[in-house]
Design an enzyme around this catalytic site. Structure first.
Site, PDB file in Angstrom:
ATOM      1  N   SER A   1      -4.434   7.177  43.676  1.00 47.62           N
ATOM      2  CA  SER A   1      -3.347   7.950  43.052  1.00 47.62           C
ATOM      3  C   SER A   1      -3.786   8.624  41.737  1.00 47.62           C
ATOM      4  O   SER A   1      -3.386   9.773  41.478  1.00 47.62           O
ATOM      5  CB  SER A   1      -2.117   7.074  42.842  1.00 47.62           C
TER       6      SER A   1
ATOM      7  N   HIS B   1       0.226   8.278  49.471  1.00 43.07           N
ATOM      8  CA  HIS B   1      -0.429   9.426  48.834  1.00 43.07           C
ATOM      9  C   HIS B   1       0.094  10.760  49.370  1.00 43.07           C
ATOM     10  O   HIS B   1       0.140  11.742  48.624  1.00 43.07           O
ATOM     11  CB  HIS B   1      -1.950   9.305  48.996  1.00 43.07           C
TER      12      HIS B   1
ATOM     13  N   ASP C   1       3.094   0.946  41.787  1.00 43.27           N
ATOM     14  CA  ASP C   1       2.433   0.611  43.068  1.00 43.27           C
ATOM     15  C   ASP C   1       1.729  -0.741  42.951  1.00 43.27           C
ATOM     16  O   ASP C   1       0.500  -0.827  42.971  1.00 43.27           O
ATOM     17  CB  ASP C   1       1.433   1.744  43.387  1.00 43.27           C
TER      18      ASP C   1
ATOM     19  N   GLU D   1      -4.303  -0.126  34.446  1.00 44.63           N
ATOM     20  CA  GLU D   1      -4.891  -1.001  35.476  1.00 44.63           C
ATOM     21  C   GLU D   1      -5.277  -2.300  34.785  1.00 44.63           C
ATOM     22  O   GLU D   1      -5.972  -2.287  33.767  1.00 44.63           O
ATOM     23  CB  GLU D   1      -6.105  -0.312  36.124  1.00 44.63           C
TER      24      GLU D   1
ATOM     25  N   GLY E   1       0.906  -2.700  33.541  1.00 42.82           N
ATOM     26  CA  GLY E   1       1.733  -1.515  33.762  1.00 42.82           C
ATOM     27  C   GLY E   1       3.201  -1.739  33.468  1.00 42.82           C
ATOM     28  O   GLY E   1       3.909  -0.823  33.032  1.00 42.82           O
TER      29      GLY E   1
ATOM     30  N   HIS F   1       0.113   1.043  38.067  1.00 45.06           N
ATOM     31  CA  HIS F   1      -0.835   0.184  38.808  1.00 45.06           C
ATOM     32  C   HIS F   1      -1.859   1.128  39.443  1.00 45.06           C
ATOM     33  O   HIS F   1      -1.766   1.447  40.629  1.00 45.06           O
ATOM     34  CB  HIS F   1      -0.117  -0.633  39.874  1.00 45.06           C
TER      35      HIS F   1
HETATM   36  C1  LIG Z   1      -2.045  -1.158  45.329  1.00 43.86           C
HETATM   37  S1  LIG Z   1      -3.227  -1.132  44.061  1.00 43.86           S
HETATM   38  C2  LIG Z   1      -3.017   0.431  43.316  1.00 43.86           C
HETATM   39  C3  LIG Z   1      -3.488   1.600  44.099  1.00 43.86           C
HETATM   40  C4  LIG Z   1      -3.335   2.916  43.413  1.00 43.86           C
HETATM   41  N1  LIG Z   1      -1.995   3.094  42.863  1.00 43.86           N
HETATM   42  C5  LIG Z   1      -3.602   4.034  44.377  1.00 43.86           C
HETATM   43  O1  LIG Z   1      -2.670   4.528  44.995  1.00 43.86           O
HETATM   44  O2  LIG Z   1      -4.750   4.449  44.497  1.00 43.86           O
HETATM   45  C6  LIG Z   1      -2.529  -2.170  42.838  1.00 43.86           C
HETATM   46  C7  LIG Z   1      -3.364  -2.286  41.587  1.00 43.86           C
HETATM   47  O3  LIG Z   1      -2.588  -2.891  40.560  1.00 43.86           O
HETATM   48  C8  LIG Z   1      -3.425  -3.696  39.769  1.00 43.86           C
HETATM   49  N2  LIG Z   1      -2.524  -4.606  39.032  1.00 43.86           N
HETATM   50  C9  LIG Z   1      -1.985  -5.786  39.412  1.00 43.86           C
HETATM   51  N3  LIG Z   1      -1.067  -6.210  38.518  1.00 43.86           N
HETATM   52  C10 LIG Z   1      -1.013  -5.260  37.543  1.00 43.86           C
HETATM   53  C11 LIG Z   1      -0.233  -5.095  36.381  1.00 43.86           C
HETATM   54  N4  LIG Z   1       0.704  -5.996  36.001  1.00 43.86           N
HETATM   55  N5  LIG Z   1      -0.432  -3.991  35.617  1.00 43.86           N
HETATM   56  C12 LIG Z   1      -1.365  -3.069  35.966  1.00 43.86           C
HETATM   57  N6  LIG Z   1      -2.121  -3.157  37.080  1.00 43.86           N
HETATM   58  C13 LIG Z   1      -1.953  -4.241  37.866  1.00 43.86           C
HETATM   59  C14 LIG Z   1      -4.375  -4.327  40.748  1.00 43.86           C
HETATM   60  O4  LIG Z   1      -5.557  -4.750  40.119  1.00 43.86           O
HETATM   61  C15 LIG Z   1      -4.597  -3.162  41.734  1.00 43.86           C
HETATM   62  O5  LIG Z   1      -5.731  -2.407  41.371  1.00 43.86           O
END
Ligand SMILES: C[S@@+](CC[C@H](N)C(=O)[O-])C[C@H]1O[C@@H](n2cnc3c(N)ncnc32)[C@H](O)[C@@H]1O
Length: 284
Positions: free
Chosen positions: A99, A18, A167, A117, A147, A41
Site C-alpha cells: 500500500s 489494493h 490494515d 510500521e 499506527g 499498518h
Molecule cells: C497486513 S500487513 C500491512 C500490509 C500493507 N498495508 C500493504 O497493503 O502492503 C500489517 C502490518 O502491520 C504491522 N503492524 C502490526 N501491528 C502494528 C501496529 N500496532 N502499528 C503499526 N504496524 C503494525 C505488521 O508488522 C505488518 O507489517
C-alpha cells in the site's frame, strides 16, 4: 509480533485491498486540492514474490498472478494493474507493491503520505523501499511506530482532505475491537476524512458484529462495506475471504467497487461458494 506480510504478499486479500485502495486514490486525485494519506499498518512497501518467504506459501499464485493473466479488466482496475506491471516490465511477475508504494506512486507534489510500521525490520525495509519517491519530499516514514497511536497523535492533520488506511494483521483476538476504538478516536478528531479498513473474513458472523459496532460510532453517517468470500465458509477458523469498510467513501468509489469485485471474485474463487457483496450499511 510474529506476522510478516512477505508470506502473504500478492494473495487474494492483497488484490482486493489494493484494487480498492487505488480506486480511492484516483478519486482523491480528481480535485486539485492537496490530500494526506495516513497508512497506519504500512508493511514493507515492496515484496519479492520469488523470495524465500513468499515462495514458502505461494499465495500470490492464487492472487495477483491470476488477475494479471486475465483479459478485459475494467478501467477502474487499470491504475493498480499498471503499477504492478511497471515493476515487472520484462513480463515475469516478481515484484509486488504494498500500500505505501501504491500510494506514493499516485502522490502529486501537493499531497502528503505518512507511513507507520511497528515491526523493527519491516519498518527499516519500508524506508528503503519508498526511498525512490523521496524527491517528492512529502512522504514521512515514522520510525517503528504504532499506527493506532498515530491516529491519536497526528489527527486532525493540517491538510483537510484525506484518507486513513487501517490494515492490521488481525493476529490479536481483540483486533476488531481495537479497530473500532481507533475509528472512534479518528472520527472524534477528523470526522470528514475517509477511513478505509481491511479485515479478514473467517466467520461471517464476527464481521456482521464488527459492521454494527462501526455503524454505532458517533459521527459515522456514511458507511459502505465490500465483502469477498473466495470459498464456502465451512471452516470458520481459516481465511475464507476479506472485506473493506469505508467511512465517508469518496463519491463514485462505491459503484466502481461493485464493478471491480464482480470481475475479481470469479478469478480469485477457490470453490463454487465464492461470492461478493458491496452495500451501504449507513447513509446513501
Ligand atoms: C497486513 S500487513 C500491512 C500490509 C500493507 N498495508 C500493504 O497493503 O502492503 C500489517 C502490518 O502491520 C504491522 N503492524 C502490526 N501491528 C502494528 C501496529 N500496532 N502499528 C503499526 N504496524 C503494525 C505488521 O508488522 C505488518 O507489517
Amino acid at each position: 509480533m510474529n506476522y510478516r506480510h512477505s508470506y502473504h504478499a500478492g494473495n487474494f486479500a492483497d488484490v482486493v485491498k489494493h484494487a480498492l485502495h487505488c480506486i480511492c486514490l484516483a478519486y482523491l486525485r480528481q480535485k486539485d486540492k492537496p490530500f494526506w494519506v495516513l497508512d497506519t499498518h504500512a508493511g514493507m512497501g515492496m515484496y519479492d514474490l520469488l523470495g524465500e518467504q513468499a515462495s514458502k506459501t505461494g499465495e500470490w499464485q492464487q492472487g495477483i498472478a491470476k488477475i494479471l493473466a486475465a483479459e478485459q479488466a475494467p478501467a477502474a482496475l487499470q491504475d493498480y494493474l499498471a503499477a504492478v506491471r511497471s515493476l515487472n516490465s520484462d513480463g515475469q511477475l516478481r515484484w509486488y507493491p504494498g500500500s505505501p508504494w501504491l500510494t506514493a506512486k499516485q502522490l502529486r507534489p501537493q499531497d502528503q503520505l505518512t507511513l507507520c510500521e511497528l515491526h523493527p525490520v519491516d519498518s527499516q525495509l519500508l524506508r528503503d523501499n519508498v526511498a525512490e519517491f523521496s524527491a517528492l519530499g512529502s512522504i514521512k516514514v515514522m520510525p517503528q511506530t504504532n499506527g493506532y497511536g498515530a491516529i491519536k497523535a497526528l489527527l486532525p492533520p493540517p491538510l483537510k482532505r484525506g484518507m486513513v488506511l487501517i490494515d492490521p494483521p488481525f493476529e490479536q483476538r481483540d483486533e476488531f475491537a481495537t479497530v473500532v476504538q481507533a475509528l472512534a478516536d479518528g472520527m472524534r478528531r477528523w470526522a470528514t476524512a475517509t477511513y478505509v479498513v481491511w479485515y479478514p473474513i473467517k466467520d461471517p458472523l464476527v464481521v456482521g458484529e464488527f459492521h454494527q459496532n462501526v455503524a454505532a460510532i458517533n459521527g459515522v453517517d456514511k458507511l459502505f462495506a465490500t465483502d469477498v468470500l473466495v470459498r464456502t465458509a465451512l471452516d470458520r477458523t481459516t481465511l475464507n475471504g476479506c472485506g473493506m469498510l469505508f467511512i465517508n467513501p469518496p463519491y463514485g468509489v462505491t459503484s466502481q467497487a461493485a464493478e471491480v469485485l464482480a470481475f475479481l471474485t470469479p478469478l480469485l474463487a477457490q470453490d463454487r461458494g465464492a461470492q461478493w457483496q458491496a452495500k451501504w450499511l449507513k447513509g446513501e
